[in-house]
Design a protein around this motif. Sequence first.
Motif, PDB file in Angstrom:
ATOM      1  N   GLY A   1      -8.852  25.686  -1.425  1.00  0.00           N
ATOM      2  CA  GLY A   1      -7.424  25.538  -1.645  1.00  0.00           C
ATOM      3  C   GLY A   1      -7.032  24.518  -2.695  1.00  0.00           C
ATOM      4  N   VAL A   2      -7.972  23.679  -3.137  1.00  0.00           N
ATOM      5  CA  VAL A   2      -7.660  22.645  -4.124  1.00  0.00           C
ATOM      6  C   VAL A   2      -7.574  23.258  -5.522  1.00  0.00           C
ATOM      7  N   HIS A   3      -6.470  22.990  -6.221  1.00  0.00           N
ATOM      8  CA  HIS A   3      -6.307  23.483  -7.595  1.00  0.00           C
ATOM      9  C   HIS A   3      -7.173  22.693  -8.561  1.00  0.00           C
ATOM     10  N   ARG A   4      -7.065  21.362  -8.493  1.00  0.00           N
ATOM     11  CA  ARG A   4      -7.812  20.482  -9.394  1.00  0.00           C
ATOM     12  C   ARG A   4      -8.213  19.207  -8.632  1.00  0.00           C
ATOM     13  N   PRO A   5      -9.457  18.784  -8.774  1.00  0.00           N
ATOM     14  CA  PRO A   5      -9.835  17.488  -8.203  1.00  0.00           C
ATOM     15  C   PRO A   5      -9.080  16.368  -8.918  1.00  0.00           C
ATOM     16  N   SER A   6      -8.960  15.244  -8.271  1.00  0.00           N
ATOM     17  CA  SER A   6      -8.224  14.111  -8.828  1.00  0.00           C
ATOM     18  C   SER A   6      -9.009  12.823  -8.631  1.00  0.00           C
ATOM     19  N   ILE A   7      -8.975  11.956  -9.634  1.00  0.00           N
ATOM     20  CA  ILE A   7      -9.596  10.640  -9.499  1.00  0.00           C
ATOM     21  C   ILE A   7      -8.576   9.700  -8.855  1.00  0.00           C
ATOM     22  N   ALA A   8      -8.898   9.221  -7.672  1.00  0.00           N
ATOM     23  CA  ALA A   8      -8.008   8.323  -6.926  1.00  0.00           C
ATOM     24  C   ALA A   8      -8.500   6.895  -7.086  1.00  0.00           C
ATOM     25  N   VAL A   9      -7.647   6.048  -7.668  1.00  0.00           N
ATOM     26  CA  VAL A   9      -8.057   4.686  -8.016  1.00  0.00           C
ATOM     27  C   VAL A   9      -7.289   3.655  -7.183  1.00  0.00           C
ATOM     28  N   PRO A  10      -7.979   2.767  -6.477  1.00  0.00           N
ATOM     29  CA  PRO A  10      -7.290   1.701  -5.731  1.00  0.00           C
ATOM     30  C   PRO A  10      -6.832   0.593  -6.673  1.00  0.00           C
ATOM     31  N   LEU A  11      -5.576   0.179  -6.547  1.00  0.00           N
ATOM     32  CA  LEU A  11      -5.035  -0.916  -7.336  1.00  0.00           C
ATOM     33  C   LEU A  11      -4.701  -2.084  -6.410  1.00  0.00           C
ATOM     34  N   PRO A  12      -5.111  -3.301  -6.758  1.00  0.00           N
ATOM     35  CA  PRO A  12      -4.841  -4.460  -5.893  1.00  0.00           C
ATOM     36  C   PRO A  12      -3.355  -4.768  -5.812  1.00  0.00           C
ATOM     37  N   GLN A  13      -2.927  -5.263  -4.657  1.00  0.00           N
ATOM     38  CA  GLN A  13      -1.538  -5.623  -4.439  1.00  0.00           C
ATOM     39  C   GLN A  13      -1.410  -7.138  -4.231  1.00  0.00           C
ATOM     40  N   GLU A  14      -0.186  -7.651  -4.326  1.00  0.00           N
ATOM     41  CA  GLU A  14       0.036  -9.077  -4.083  1.00  0.00           C
ATOM     42  C   GLU A  14      -0.369  -9.438  -2.656  1.00  0.00           C
ATOM     43  N   GLU A  15      -0.096  -8.532  -1.729  1.00  0.00           N
ATOM     44  CA  GLU A  15      -0.466  -8.730  -0.332  1.00  0.00           C
ATOM     45  C   GLU A  15      -0.894  -7.384   0.254  1.00  0.00           C
ATOM     46  N   GLY A  16      -1.697  -7.444   1.281  1.00  0.00           N
ATOM     47  CA  GLY A  16      -2.027  -6.243   2.030  1.00  0.00           C
ATOM     48  C   GLY A  16      -3.039  -5.339   1.366  1.00  0.00           C
ATOM     49  N   LYS A  17      -2.999  -4.084   1.749  1.00  0.00           N
ATOM     50  CA  LYS A  17      -3.977  -3.100   1.324  1.00  0.00           C
ATOM     51  C   LYS A  17      -3.695  -2.617  -0.097  1.00  0.00           C
ATOM     52  N   PRO A  18      -4.716  -2.081  -0.786  1.00  0.00           N
ATOM     53  CA  PRO A  18      -4.503  -1.601  -2.154  1.00  0.00           C
ATOM     54  C   PRO A  18      -3.619  -0.368  -2.201  1.00  0.00           C
ATOM     55  N   LEU A  19      -3.018  -0.147  -3.351  1.00  0.00           N
ATOM     56  CA  LEU A  19      -2.260   1.075  -3.626  1.00  0.00           C
ATOM     57  C   LEU A  19      -3.223   2.094  -4.218  1.00  0.00           C
ATOM     58  N   LEU A  20      -2.990   3.369  -3.950  1.00  0.00           N
ATOM     59  CA  LEU A  20      -3.851   4.419  -4.481  1.00  0.00           C
ATOM     60  C   LEU A  20      -3.103   5.182  -5.570  1.00  0.00           C
ATOM     61  N   LEU A  21      -3.684   5.204  -6.781  1.00  0.00           N
ATOM     62  CA  LEU A  21      -3.088   5.913  -7.917  1.00  0.00           C
ATOM     63  C   LEU A  21      -3.881   7.181  -8.197  1.00  0.00           C
TER      64      LEU A  21
END
Length: 334
Positions: free
Chosen positions: A119-139
């Motif tokens: 069902g996946v159209h295209r794979p994606s590279i998911a990159v964690p970005l550091p945050q000021e506090e807490g868990k990383p953001l995923l781009l």
Amino acid sequence: MWVAVDAMSGDFGPAGLVEGSVDAVNQFGYSVVLVGDEEILSEELLKYEYDTSKIRVVHAPEVVGMNDSPSVAVRSMPDSSIVQSVKLVADRECVGLFSPGNTGASMAASLLYLGRINGVHRPSIAVPLPQEEGKPLLLLDGGANVDCKPEYLAQFALMGEIYAREIFGVTEPKIGILSNGEEDKKGNALSLKTFEILKKMPIKFIGNVEGRDLYGSGREVDVVVCDGFVGNIVLKATEGLSKSIFNILKNNIAESSIAKTGALLLKPTLKAMRKRMDYAEYGGAILLGVNGTCIIGHGSSSALAVKNAIRVVIECARTEVNIRIEENLIKYGI
């Protein structure tokens, strides 16, 4: 569970890759297959003490270079370390792999031998970005797809939501689209059409987010989607800015005895800051959407990055991230 490590790729040879693999074995008890030149890797392993039942070597005499054409290299170099690593996952001998080499080759080999999740159209590279506090953001997407359709970004959002929940432990991830303004009508044709799709999906969609929101100083968001062209520019700009900030601090401190004294007092704080911003803490980026776990590392990945990448591979296997993705794609018909 075994993890394959492409131990011959990257910028600095196998030393850091072997060290990080040994650290993962000694600290976490994981099992690792080092893939590459058997003679070189066996000699490198002699430097360390470890449970020999938890590390083995698979001989792969070829290496795909950073400047090689990914699709050509993958097909013409079947004995390369990246291809053999992917094959170990395809053959279910390993639950996933880590490679700090040619990103395109990692993607091409994964698509060729692992295939896409149903069902996946295209794979994606998911990159964690550091945050000021807490868990990383995923781009998503960090560069796998420079040209995207709205339905691709919709799937990226769902895959990112599942990953943030299962791996980062975010109970109800907030999803946003990277745009040039927070207003609903801001953006280009791709982001505007994606906006309409995402607001109808069963996710916590918060709308458009801006570049300043990516590092925790603006709106609270856990997953941000964009096409790979924009995403890769964001990552390279972030990497350059981070390096420049620390270089400026270092140079300014060196020019003043007072600054040196202050830096000494602030050393624990600066160390903690650097650790939070260090990509090595997250291991690397994950290629979401392929039928197996593939972590793509920086070419200069340190032993710490390798150790953490192996940890993430195991976490993905234990939480069955790929199964969750397939189930949700079918469930919501995206």
